[in-house]
Design a protein around this motif. Structure first.
Motif, PDB file in Angstrom:
ATOM      1  N   SER A  38     -47.198 -49.054 -31.783  1.00 46.41           N
ATOM      2  CA  SER A  38     -47.777 -48.089 -32.918  1.00 46.41           C
ATOM      3  C   SER A  38     -49.217 -48.095 -32.631  1.00 46.41           C
ATOM      4  O   SER A  38     -50.008 -47.227 -33.458  1.00 46.41           O
ATOM      5  CB  SER A  38     -47.593 -48.690 -34.325  1.00 46.41           C
ATOM      6  N   THR A  76     -51.721 -41.231 -38.917  1.00 42.92           N
ATOM      7  CA  THR A  76     -53.239 -40.828 -38.387  1.00 42.92           C
ATOM      8  C   THR A  76     -53.634 -39.559 -39.162  1.00 42.92           C
ATOM      9  O   THR A  76     -54.804 -39.582 -39.478  1.00 42.92           O
ATOM     10  CB  THR A  76     -53.218 -40.725 -36.759  1.00 42.92           C
ATOM     11  N   GLU A  85     -54.709 -40.801 -42.268  1.00 41.65           N
ATOM     12  CA  GLU A  85     -56.332 -41.354 -42.344  1.00 41.65           C
ATOM     13  C   GLU A  85     -57.269 -40.326 -42.215  1.00 41.65           C
ATOM     14  O   GLU A  85     -58.257 -40.274 -42.651  1.00 41.65           O
ATOM     15  CB  GLU A  85     -56.310 -42.351 -41.282  1.00 41.65           C
ATOM     16  N   LEU A  86     -56.872 -39.175 -41.521  1.00 45.48           N
ATOM     17  CA  LEU A  86     -57.755 -38.064 -41.207  1.00 45.48           C
ATOM     18  C   LEU A  86     -58.196 -37.248 -42.520  1.00 45.48           C
ATOM     19  O   LEU A  86     -59.168 -36.773 -42.811  1.00 45.48           O
ATOM     20  CB  LEU A  86     -57.376 -37.161 -40.020  1.00 45.48           C
ATOM     21  N   ALA A 141     -54.158 -41.131 -31.434  1.00 45.14           N
ATOM     22  CA  ALA A 141     -54.097 -39.847 -32.261  1.00 45.14           C
ATOM     23  C   ALA A 141     -55.537 -39.823 -32.988  1.00 45.14           C
ATOM     24  O   ALA A 141     -55.892 -38.560 -33.240  1.00 45.14           O
ATOM     25  CB  ALA A 141     -52.805 -40.018 -32.869  1.00 45.14           C
ATOM     26  N   GLY A 142     -55.753 -41.054 -33.421  1.00 38.07           N
ATOM     27  CA  GLY A 142     -57.005 -40.952 -34.451  1.00 38.07           C
ATOM     28  C   GLY A 142     -58.456 -40.468 -33.560  1.00 38.07           C
ATOM     29  O   GLY A 142     -59.269 -39.666 -34.310  1.00 38.07           O
ATOM     30  N   VAL A 199     -47.560 -42.723 -35.865  1.00 35.39           N
ATOM     31  CA  VAL A 199     -48.629 -42.563 -35.513  1.00 35.39           C
ATOM     32  C   VAL A 199     -48.959 -41.023 -35.920  1.00 35.39           C
ATOM     33  O   VAL A 199     -50.236 -41.023 -36.210  1.00 35.39           O
ATOM     34  CB  VAL A 199     -48.190 -42.299 -33.809  1.00 35.39           C
ATOM     35  N   SER A 215     -51.679 -44.964 -32.377  1.00 29.67           N
ATOM     36  CA  SER A 215     -52.351 -44.078 -33.495  1.00 29.67           C
ATOM     37  C   SER A 215     -53.980 -44.089 -33.230  1.00 29.67           C
ATOM     38  O   SER A 215     -54.702 -43.251 -33.747  1.00 29.67           O
ATOM     39  CB  SER A 215     -51.969 -45.063 -34.779  1.00 29.67           C
ATOM     40  N   TYR A 216     -54.236 -45.260 -32.287  1.00 30.42           N
ATOM     41  CA  TYR A 216     -55.824 -45.168 -31.920  1.00 30.42           C
ATOM     42  C   TYR A 216     -56.154 -43.966 -31.345  1.00 30.42           C
ATOM     43  O   TYR A 216     -57.303 -43.383 -31.481  1.00 30.42           O
ATOM     44  CB  TYR A 216     -56.168 -46.396 -31.333  1.00 30.42           C
TER      45      TYR A 216
END
Length: 124
Positions: free
Chosen positions: A82, A15, A18-19, A88-89, A11, A85-86
């Motif tokens: 998992s 994430t 991705e950021l 956390a994003g 997570v 992660s949405y």
């Protein structure tokens, strides 16, 4: 304990990666020319950015943590958990990238987190 550590890496590292990639790509700007030469130039330009490399490293850590946990847990448990992660994003996008996250998105994220909680309680 190892589950929690691996989920943390999936997570948080995934994430964060991705950021970082998003930050790198926002620094370059949009792709407007889709000819192969232009896309190659765009890709090479992105590879010169430290944010891109950091993002790739963090996403790799998240991916290999996913592989590790799938070696001993059921996919029907791993994939829903998992989904944190949405959340956390969204938090990362708001705080790190300065994005505006609408109320409806927060409500959707809360529903996802509720689903993750139900899945976590149902584990063997």
């Amino acid at each position: 304990m190892r589950e929690a550590i691996l989920f943390f890496f999936i997570v948080v590292a995934g994430t964060a990666g991705e950021l970082c990639v998003s930050r790198a790509m926002k620094g370059i700007g949009e792709v407007h020319d889709f000819r192969p030469k232009s896309i190659l130039s765009f890709a090479l330009q992105s590879l010169r950015l430290p944010w891109m490399w950091l993002g790739i490293a963090l996403m790799s850590l998240g991916f290999f943590s996913l592989l590790a946990i799938l070696s001993f847990q059921e996919v029907s448990f791993v994939v829903p958990v998992s989904a944190l992660s949405y959340a956390a994003g969204a938090f990362g996008a708001k705080s790190f990238l300065g994005e505006r996250v609408s109320r409806n998105r927060w409500i959707g994220i809360a529903v996802v987190c509720l689903g993750v909680t139900i899945v976590w309680w149902s584990r063997k």
